[in-house]
Structures are given as C-alpha cells and as structure tokens.
Design an enzyme around this catalytic site. Structure first.
Site, PDB file in Angstrom:
ATOM      1  N   SER A   1      75.482 -38.321 -43.936  1.00  0.00           N
ATOM      2  CA  SER A   1      76.851 -38.501 -43.462  1.00  0.00           C
ATOM      3  C   SER A   1      77.696 -37.252 -43.725  1.00  0.00           C
ATOM      4  CB  SER A   1      77.448 -39.747 -44.119  1.00  0.00           C
ATOM      5  OG  SER A   1      78.554 -40.221 -43.389  1.00  0.00           O
TER       6      SER A   1
ATOM      7  N   ASP B   1      74.279 -43.476 -38.686  1.00  0.00           N
ATOM      8  CA  ASP B   1      74.601 -43.005 -40.029  1.00  0.00           C
ATOM      9  C   ASP B   1      73.934 -43.931 -41.046  1.00  0.00           C
ATOM     10  OD1 ASP B   1      76.060 -42.696 -42.518  1.00  0.00           O
ATOM     11  OD2 ASP B   1      77.622 -41.672 -41.385  1.00  0.00           O
TER      12      ASP B   1
END
Length: 809
Positions: free
Chosen positions: A362, A646
């Site tokens: 991320s 993600d």
C-alpha cells in the site's frame, strides 16, 4: 506430480517437468432419472447439461423429456481428456420452462479421476433439489462412464506439480491482400473461426489480413471460414465456405487454399506451427534466474558490509551470509514518510548494505518506487531524496481533480484502452494518485528497476497485492498473494510467474499471445494502493468543485478508513450513481460511461490446468489461502481477468514474499505503520503463518508492552531453526519525547520537537490526510529515524545470531 508419462531430462526440486502423456477417450451416457413431484398436477420437462472445461469450451445437453417423472435419455457424449490433469465434470439437472427461465434443480460435480482407462463405471447420483422452493424432488440420476486410451499420439505437457500447460496447435492464416481489399469494397469480410482457440473468431478488415489462433491440440481444433457482410451482426450470415480440422495440415508447411465463391476464388495461406515448449509463464517454485544472480552479487556486498560492521577478521563465505529483509506495512503517506526515516536510519547505521530484500504494501510502496528511479539510491545521501518527497507532501492537492486534470486523465485512459489494457476504475485512481505525488507524469516502469540491481548495489524490492473474486466473495474466503518485483510478477501459491514487462499482456496456456506495452509504474501503484480509492467514485461524481470533492472524500474516508475497519467481506463492485449535477460530474461521466469499474488486468494464468494430484503438493498446501482450493473449476486459471487489490483488504502486511522457503530469510526488520493497535499487524501475520504451517515466531507481547509499547521488540523461535528472527518496530513515541538523538536529551526549548501524536483518534497522520505541514512531516521523519537509531543493538544482535546459525549449519 504427473505419473504414467514419459518425461524429458529429470528435473529435481520444484522446477517444471516436460512430459508426454496419452490422451483418453471418455464416453458419458446419461441414462435416466427418477423424479417425485410435490405438485401432483404437473410433471417435469427434464434435461441434463454437461460441462467439462478441461475438454471443451462448450456446454452440452440432452434432449428434453416432457411430462415425465421418470425421464429416460440414453444419450452418449464423447470427450477427449487428459487423465494426468484434474478433470471435474459438472452435470446440471434442469426443468425446461417455455415461459420463464429454465429451472436448474440440481448440480453434480464429479471427479473423473475415479475412472481408470479400460473401466466402465455406473454412477447413481442421489439427488436433492438445488432450489428449496422447487416443485420437484429429484431422487437419482443414473450415468455411465467409459474410458479408453486414444490410439493417437501422446500429448506434451509441462507441469510444476500444481499447474499444467498443455500442447498447443498454433495456426497462422493469411488472406490474399488484393482479394481481401476487393471484398471489403463490396462490403464483405472474411470470418475465420476456431472455436477451440483462445481467439475464437477473427475477421478481416482494412488493417488486418493476417491472423494467429492458439488452440489446445488434443481438443481437435477445426478452422471454419465464411463470408459476412461488414455491417452484419448475425452469427449465421452465410454458410461456411471451408471447414478443415487442423490435424489435416502438415506442421511447419504453408498450405495454399482456394475458396470458390461467386465471381472467383479467395486465396488463403495456412500454416500450423509446432508447439514451442519454452513457456512465457514460468512454472516453478524455485527462484528465477534473475533473482538468483542478484543474490549471488548481493551476498558479496552484504559480506563486505558485515565484515566492516562487526570488525570480522575473516570475511564470510557465501553460505554464511545471512539474508536480512525489511518488511513494511501500508498506511498511506504516513507509511511513505516513516519508511524514508527508517531507511535513513538504517543507512546511518551501515545496516542498509546488509539488507537483501525490501517488501512493501500500500502506501509504503510509494517510497520504493521513488527510490528505485536512482540506480544507486542506497549509496546516495537519502536526505536529498527525502527533500524532494517532502515538497510533494507539502503542496496543495486541490488541482489534482480540476476539470483540466480530469480531461487529461480521460485522454490517458482512452489511450491505455486502445493499447489493449482493460478499462478499469483503478486506472483512474492511479492517475489521481500520481498527481498527489508528482508534478508531472512519471514514465518509469517496474522492469526498469532492474538497473538498480545489476551489481547487487541495492536490496531487491517486492511490492504486494492480493487477487480476489469480484462477485460477492469475501477476501477472508478467497484471496491469493501476488508479488511484484523488477524481475517477475507471480502467484506464490501456484508457482507461476511472468516477466515484469509482460504483466497485463494476454496469455493462453502459458504462452504470450498478445504483447501489450508495459504500464507506467503509476498504474501498478494504483493496484497496490487502491484501498484509498473506494470512496473516490462517489466523491468525484457528486462534486461540483475540487473543494467540495475533498470535503466529501475526506468525510467518507473518516467514516470508513482502514484503521477503523479492514473491510471484512469487501466486494470489488463499483457502481456510479444514477445522476449527478456537478461540473466535475460532466467529465467524470465521459470517463466511466459503459466501462467496467472493477480493477481488472489480463489473467496470465488463463486456461492452465491443474495436475491431478495438485492438492497433495507441499508448495501448494503451504500457501493454501482459500476455501475454493479444492475446486479447480473455480480457481484463477478459469477467470478471464485478475482482480488485484491492495493487501490492506486482508492483512496490512507485506511479509508473504519473505516467507517463501526458497528465499531462506534469517532476519526480518518489521516496520509497522498501523495507528489502530500496536502489534496488531505482526500478530495477524504470525497467526496466518501458524494456520498455514509456515515457520514464524509467535508474537506474544506482555500486558505492559500492550499498554506502554517501546521502540523495538525481538521475537524468535529457538525450537524452529527455519523461523526467521523478527525485529519489530511499531510506530510509537516513547523516549523520543525526551531525547532528540540516542543518549542526547532535549533542552526545554526543544521539547516541542518530541511532541509527535501517533494516537489514531487525534493524529495528523491518519490515512485520510494526504497533505502534511512541514512541521508534521519533519516530526514523523525524525521519530522514525530515532526509533531505529536507538534500537541498533537489537538489530545487531539479531544479525549476529543469524550469522552464528548459518556458520553452525
């Protein structure tokens, strides 16, 4: 592994094998069913469908037996199958309805491994209604199976014990250009169809008169050719002029075919190519050649650094050099900023040259993608690089969704689709995100980062994502780790990898069938960090000005930020609102109209089959991540596209690439940027490893540590030498309040510099903030740097323990 086959040179370990295996002929006789109706006034109109995706793309069906509770079909269906792969037959018992949609009453999934060549097997499937509200009770379905070895040549296979690539027939077709031009002038084109191929149907046009078809050879592919009016959308515009099984064509020889039609003949040139066994998808759990070569070079750099660091009289041999890794979590620009500080401190301690891997997730990926634009970044003064990043953090973000910017995004997305990339809402987010972090478009690619690894001068970076299902299946029920490096992109579980520059190109059965230009790095960052995009859609759609957008987006992120909820059960479905009234909406509509909004990329595992014993393979079981693992017809190779997300939607931790046994990592420096709860991410990873039976130390802090965490903790498992040592750094402000540097107390006038709020409820570093003040940026950077510097003894001791362990092996 595959058995009862002839193999090429013996391959040890977890590499792929080349084999030749006979093809078998399967007959399936649908005999009868017994039905009891709840409704005495009506009987069923029964039929049965058959679907065997490892033998045909088509679904077959019996005739309908009307008004019968005891339907008898006695129909036989034939399939050519490869018994060394997992063949799961799907049977559906259906009730035909002339008015509404046919009622599917029952499904049977039957593993054909139960049938051996030469066997005749009669199965009576006891049936219950699939639909509880059904008017019928299906008591049983009677089916007979016969299997015989086909007299034809064996099939060539490549397998890593889990996935199998099957032999292809590759057909090249060229239409005479002059004759094709004449047909186009007459508003007709040539339609070429190979139903058993990846391409299916292709048509001539002004720009295309040469075509290639990739087909599974054992399926008996057939070329069909017809003419069709250019404007026609009808499938059966005319009868086929030409039908030819590909097995009739000699391999490697171009054959001319004249198609007779009104007014003359049409010349076609056909050539079947032999199957090149060098796959473009690497099937194997071993490290790729690029990574192995890198490690050899990097260990020399690490050995020199360790000799200087610990004042060793004799340098370490290659097998004595420990593998040290840095593992960062996500956390938006907080993670990006703090990782800069952590790496700066590791550089100051001369530990950075001892690190072989860096993994990120991320927001922390933004740090690495920036650093690896410099081929020798770990040797340079990081403070200069940090200054540039800081300037981006301080700038206003209002203009990133201005009308002018949205028009630029629109142009970029259109060009991207024209190149062959799938349209994706994630791509829009990627462009918005790029504007957050850069003043102008960044044209770097992931594969270009290899230049920073050529001499082993920097650690090898890994970026992480998860592959999920896009139709109402939680990430806690299905997710698969995907790792990205400058060398390869691949699935840990399947042992399947492609070159980084080939990511998002089109693949079939392990072969690259359509090369698409490599994406700019920002589009990959959009995948790795799209946890921040989930409210972008509504924010943009309903806003009339940039100011209004930021107000709406920040509010949504506050309500649903990952620090409050990790989105258990999250489903990647984006739907634009039905109407909007803002100025931004006008451009936004133009971007998204009639385009899929989920994060799609081309599936490089497309159509690969599963080894018949794939569930027994150690490598696959170790990375078992989903309740669907025992259902090969529901796993990733059957999907048209990947849905990459993600990893914060599951576990906000980039550790899985480091847990691959072949990497043999000794020490993990874990950098946790979570504000919600200290130890949470480390404990989640430890629990995950426990469930997966992956060697990893337990993370069991005391109650006192939970209440008053310190800068650094070391977790190890002395009973399991395969478990790495975890040196864990939570994001805390402990002694930094009073010390500006290790052993250097703050003066009264300097106490303000130690006031760094990392409390999730009041912190200026929560993920919703994408702009920092200069003071807040400097405080977070200095805190991260200090926490490493004051804990150097913990890191040194862990590395020394790893050296001793390797020397004692």
């Amino acid at each position: 592994m595959l058995g009862n086959c002839e193999s090429g040179p013996h391959v040890t370990g977890s590499e792929s094998e080349n084999l030749q295996c006979p093809v078998s002929l399967l007959s399936i006789r649908i005999i009868r069913a017994k039905v009891t109706s709840k409704d005495t006034l009506s009987a069923s109109d029964c039929y049965v469908t058959l679907y065997l995706p490892t033998a045909s793309y088509n679904k077959f069906r019996t005739q309908i037996v009307k008004d019968s509770d005891n339907p008898v079909w006695d129909e036989v269906f034939y399939f050519r199958i490869q018994t060394e792969i997992k063949n799961i037959l799907k049977l559906e018992v259906c009730d035909a309805d002339p008015v509404t949609k046919d009622d599917m009453q029952f499904i049977v999934h039957y593993d054909l491994a139960k049938i051996q060549p030469g066997d005749t097997v009669l199965e009576i499937f006891s049936l219950k209604p699939e639909n509880e509200g059904s008017s019928y009770l299906y008591e049983y379905l009677e089916v007979e199976f016969k299997l015989a070895v086909s007299p034809g040549p064996p099939e060539q296979l490549i397998s890593n014990g889990v996935l199998v690539a099957r032999e292809l027939s590759i057909l090249d077709v060229k239409v005479n250009k002059e004759e094709n031009d004449e047909l186009l002038k007459a508003q007709k084109n040539v339609v070429l169809t190979v139903q058993e191929s990846y391409e299916g149907t292709q048509k001539t046009s002004k720009d295309f008169d040469s075509f290639r078809f990739h087909c599974i050879k054992s399926w008996g592919p057939v070329l069909k050719v017809k003419l069709q009016r250019v404007s026609s959308r009808e499938e059966n515009d005319s009868d086929y002029l030409f039908v030819l099984p590909l097995k009739m064509l000699p391999v490697g020889v171009q054959v001319k075919v004249d198609l007779l039609m009104d007014g003359g003949a049409l010349e076609l040139y056909l050539q079947v190519m032999g199957w090149p066994q060098n796959l473009d998808v690497r099937l194997g759990y071993e490290l790729c050649t690029g990574e192995q070569d890198f490690l050899h070079k990097r260990k020399k750099v690490v050995a020199d650094a360790l000799k200087k660091l610990f004042h060793l009289k004799v340098g370490l041999q290659e097998h004595e050099v420990p593998v040290v890794a840095v593992m960062a979590t996500g956390g938006g620009v907080r993670a990006m900023t703090a990782l800069y500080g952590h790496l700066l401190a590791l550089q100051k301690l001369n530990i950075l040259d001892c690190v072989s891997y860096i993994t990120t997730a991320s927001g922390s990926t933004w740090t690495l993608t920036n650093l690896y634009q410099n081929i020798d970044w770990s040797k340079r003064n990081l403070e200069e690089i940090i200054k540039v990043a800081k300037s981006q953090m301080l700038k206003s973000k209002l203009n990133v969704i201005s009308i002018q910017r949205l028009k630029f995004y629109h142009k970029e997305l259109v060009e991207r689709v024209e190149k062959g990339h799938l349209p994706s809402f994630t791509a829009l987010w990627a462009l918005v995100q790029e504007a957050f972090l850069h003043d102008k478009p960044d044209y770097c690619t992931l594969s270009e980062q290899r230049q920073a690894l050529n001499w082993g001068q920097n650690p090898l970076p890994f970026y992480t994502a998860i592959n999920v299902k896009d139709n109402h299946i939680s990430t806690f029920d299905f997710r698969e780790w995907v790792e990205f490096s400058p060398y390869e992109v691949g699935f840990l579980k399947y042992g399947a990898y492609i070159r980084a520059e080939d990511f998002d190109s089109e693949f079939f059965m392990g072969k690259l069938v359509k090369k698409i230009p490599e994406s700019r790095l920002c589009f990959l960052e959009g995948i790795w960090t799209n946890i921040f995009s989930r409210n972008l859609l509504d924010g943009l759609y309903w806003s009339s000005s940039p100011e209004e957008f930021w107000e709406r987006w920040v509010k949504d992120m506050t309500d649903k930020s990952e620090e409050n909820s990790m989105s258990d059960g999250y489903v990647t479905v984006y739907k634009p609102p039905s109407s909007g009234a803002g100025k931004l909406c006008e451009v936004f509509n133009d971007i998204l109209t009639d385009r899929p909004l989920k994060g799609e990329t081309h599936n490089f595992l497309k159509s690969l089959d599963f080894d018949k014993d794939y569930l027994q393979q150690k490598e696959f079981i170790e990375w078992k991540d989903t309740i669907l693992d025992a259902s090969p017809n529901k796993l990733t190779p059957v999907e048209q596209s990947l849905c990459l997300m993600d990893i914060g939607y599951f576990i906000n931790n980039s550790g899985p690439p480091l847990l691959k046994p072949e990497r043999n990592v000794d020490v993990i420096i874990s950098l946790d940027y979570d504000l919600s709860q200290v130890f949470k991410q480390a404990q989640m990873l430890a629990k995950y490893c426990e469930v997966q039976r992956i060697p990893f130390p337990k993370v069991e802090p005391s109650e006192e540590d939970m209440k008053n965490p310190k800068e650094c903790y070391v977790f190890s498992d002395d009973d399991n030498p395969k478990a790495p040592i975890l040196v864990y750094f939570p994001l805390v402000n402990s002694t930094f309040k009073e010390y500006k540097a290790p052993g250097v107390k703050r003066t009264p006038s300097e106490m303000g510099g130690g006031e760094v709020d990392v409390n999730k409820d009041s912190s200026p570093y929560t993920t919703i903030h994408v702009t920092y003040t200069e003071e807040n940026f400097d405080k977070l950077l200095n805190l991260s740097t200090y926490n490493i510097l004051c804990s150097k003894d913990f890191i040194f001791k862990a590395i020394q323990s790893a050296i001793q362990k390797r020397q004692n092996i």
